[in-house]
Design an enzyme around this catalytic site. Sequence first.
Site, PDB file in Angstrom:
ATOM      1  N   LYS A  80       0.656  -1.158   0.043  1.00 16.12           N
ATOM      2  CA  LYS A  80       0.229  -0.244   0.165  1.00 16.12           C
ATOM      3  C   LYS A  80       0.413   0.908  -0.023  1.00 16.12           C
ATOM      4  CE  LYS A  80      -4.300   0.707   0.019  1.00 16.12           C
ATOM      5  NZ  LYS A  80      -5.477  -0.363  -0.211  1.00 16.12           N
ATOM      6  N   GLY A 177     -26.079   0.977   2.796  1.00 15.04           N
ATOM      7  CA  GLY A 177     -25.442   1.723   1.949  1.00 15.04           C
ATOM      8  C   GLY A 177     -25.486   0.767   0.539  1.00 15.04           C
ATOM      9  N   GLY A 179     -24.424   2.352  -2.632  1.00 19.45           N
ATOM     10  CA  GLY A 179     -23.437   3.185  -3.480  1.00 19.45           C
ATOM     11  C   GLY A 179     -23.031   2.054  -4.016  1.00 19.45           C
ATOM     12  N   VAL A 181     -20.753  -0.304  -4.977  1.00 23.22           N
ATOM     13  CA  VAL A 181     -21.354  -1.724  -4.730  1.00 23.22           C
ATOM     14  C   VAL A 181     -22.336  -2.081  -4.122  1.00 23.22           C
ATOM     15  CG1 VAL A 181     -20.492  -3.848  -3.887  1.00 23.22           C
ATOM     16  CG2 VAL A 181     -18.966  -1.858  -4.011  1.00 23.22           C
TER      17      VAL A 181
HETATM   18  P1  NAD Z   1     -19.699   4.074  -1.739  1.00 22.40           P
HETATM   19  O1  NAD Z   1     -19.402   5.407  -1.113  1.00 22.40           O
HETATM   20  O2  NAD Z   1     -19.797   4.605  -3.473  1.00 22.40           O
HETATM   21  O3  NAD Z   1     -20.773   3.552  -1.561  1.00 22.40           O
HETATM   22  C1  NAD Z   1     -20.891   4.038   0.137  1.00 22.40           C
HETATM   23  C2  NAD Z   1     -22.900   4.390   0.214  1.00 22.40           C
HETATM   24  O4  NAD Z   1     -23.018   4.121   1.388  1.00 22.40           O
HETATM   25  C3  NAD Z   1     -22.787   5.216  -0.129  1.00 22.40           C
HETATM   26  O5  NAD Z   1     -24.161   5.340  -0.603  1.00 22.40           O
HETATM   27  C4  NAD Z   1     -23.364   5.805   1.334  1.00 22.40           C
HETATM   28  O6  NAD Z   1     -24.144   7.058   1.124  1.00 22.40           O
HETATM   29  C5  NAD Z   1     -23.695   5.327   1.732  1.00 22.40           C
HETATM   30  N1  NAD Z   1     -24.207   4.960   3.403  1.00 22.40           N
HETATM   31  C6  NAD Z   1     -22.687   5.722   4.089  1.00 22.40           C
HETATM   32  N2  NAD Z   1     -22.949   5.160   5.812  1.00 22.40           N
HETATM   33  C7  NAD Z   1     -24.177   4.864   5.793  1.00 22.40           C
HETATM   34  C8  NAD Z   1     -24.665   4.376   7.079  1.00 22.40           C
HETATM   35  N3  NAD Z   1     -24.930   4.722   8.396  1.00 22.40           N
HETATM   36  N4  NAD Z   1     -26.647   3.720   6.101  1.00 22.40           N
HETATM   37  C9  NAD Z   1     -26.515   3.973   5.117  1.00 22.40           C
HETATM   38  N5  NAD Z   1     -26.233   4.175   4.014  1.00 22.40           N
HETATM   39  C10 NAD Z   1     -24.425   4.497   4.173  1.00 22.40           C
HETATM   40  O7  NAD Z   1     -18.564   2.894  -1.393  1.00 22.40           O
HETATM   41  P2  NAD Z   1     -18.624   1.319  -2.933  1.00 22.40           P
HETATM   42  O8  NAD Z   1     -17.737   1.792  -3.354  1.00 22.40           O
HETATM   43  O9  NAD Z   1     -19.887   1.191  -3.053  1.00 22.40           O
HETATM   44  O10 NAD Z   1     -17.970   0.836  -1.502  1.00 22.40           O
HETATM   45  C11 NAD Z   1     -18.954   0.623   0.130  1.00 22.40           C
HETATM   46  C12 NAD Z   1     -17.804  -0.518   0.999  1.00 22.40           C
HETATM   47  O11 NAD Z   1     -17.530  -1.368   0.540  1.00 22.40           O
HETATM   48  C13 NAD Z   1     -17.315   0.273   1.356  1.00 22.40           C
HETATM   49  O12 NAD Z   1     -16.990   0.004   2.915  1.00 22.40           O
HETATM   50  C14 NAD Z   1     -15.435  -0.091   0.457  1.00 22.40           C
HETATM   51  O13 NAD Z   1     -14.624   0.159   1.427  1.00 22.40           O
HETATM   52  C15 NAD Z   1     -16.101  -1.840   0.332  1.00 22.40           C
HETATM   53  N6  NAD Z   1     -16.066  -2.615  -0.866  1.00 22.40           N
HETATM   54  C16 NAD Z   1     -15.873  -1.456  -1.994  1.00 22.40           C
HETATM   55  C17 NAD Z   1     -14.795  -2.280  -2.444  1.00 22.40           C
HETATM   56  C18 NAD Z   1     -15.203  -1.738  -4.349  1.00 22.40           C
HETATM   57  O14 NAD Z   1     -14.387  -2.173  -5.637  1.00 22.40           O
HETATM   58  N7  NAD Z   1     -16.034  -0.100  -4.402  1.00 22.40           N
HETATM   59  C19 NAD Z   1     -13.921  -2.902  -2.464  1.00 22.40           C
HETATM   60  C20 NAD Z   1     -13.909  -3.831  -2.240  1.00 22.40           C
HETATM   61  C21 NAD Z   1     -14.404  -3.408  -0.334  1.00 22.40           C
END
Ligand code: NAD
Length: 356
Positions: A80, A177, A179, A181
Amino acid sequence: MNVFDLAEFDEHEAVHVFHDRASGLDMIVAVHNTARGSAVGGCRMWPYSSGRAALADALRLARGMTYKAALAQLPCGGGKAVVLGDARIAKTHALLASIGRAVDSLDGRYTVADDVGITATDVAVIAEHTRFACAPLMADGNASPATAFGTYQGILAAAAHVFGTERLEGRTIAIQGLGAVGAKLCEYLADAGASLWVSDLDDARTEEIVRRWRATAVPVDDILYASVDIVAPCAMGGVFDSESIARLRCRAVAGAANNQLANAEAGRALAARGIVYAPDYAINVGGLIDLIHARAPNYQVSAVLEDCRRIYATTLDILERAAKTREATSEVADRLARQRFRDPVSLSGAPSVTAA
Ligand code: NAD
């Protein structure tokens, strides 16, 4: 400050510190373990409060990458990079070029990718200065579709373990959540016939998913505690501690959010309550799988999806082992991962993608 004394230090192979006065670059690259192959990991740009905080983050994140890659038997190690600074202000073309030159000086020991503050577009600039840079390819630099597909495989495995069938028709699943994913995951789950209970801080996102998949909206404070078959945390980490675990009303937890367990005890507390936990890093590895394929020649989406499907078997294996030994699934996953980067016999058996 002695790096060996930090709680986050865990037999890291190398820690590199870079400073470039001209571009303003202050960067730490931590390489945790390269037994399975050269280290891969994102570059995070963040206004850390101190060099110590940045170093601790680099050490912790690099270690996490080793475990995630090893558990999925990917041909890479964990590393990292962290850049000290506010990406909104200090991220210049010169700084990105400087990151590229610094990474290049490591001669392939570490391959840099996107992370918080460093986008896939930024990686393209970095890649002008080193060939040891890559971004996910399945969705033009966006890892989330592969992550969602992999997480879906983990949910299927959890269902198979708990209910004796991976079929999701009629199952209720709560997604916290919506977002990148979470929204994509809803698509897979709805297509499989599950009833979705959903929540996001952003009401517009919730409304969109409710409309599209006839999901049930749940207040943000209640989603984890919904009376459903499976809870899928897809927002932030640290959601499970003794207090929240006591309130859960589901049979299984399987979601994409990183670091869902607030502490090691949380894994044991979930097991003690009879709630099956699919370890987060076992099932959210799809984005890394995409990245590893992007790093190798002859990228094919079908091969990425094929490797993501292996998450099903890995997850089921963890859940079954834990059921037999009465351990926490998180402990079983950590032990398997350690074997796969420490035990030479386990260093073979990587999926279809070859080392770059
Ligand atoms: P993102 O930022 O696109 O979406 C996160 C969503 O969660 C947002 O819409 C936000 O409004 C919502 N949120 C935050 N706090 C909340 C709560 N208390 N209650 C309800 N909703 C809430 O992020 P993402 O890329 O979708 O990633 C989501 C999770 O998966 C993160 O923890 C990230 O670390 C993990 N992750 C993502 C990836 C990837 O490829 N994007 C890979 C591995 C792990």
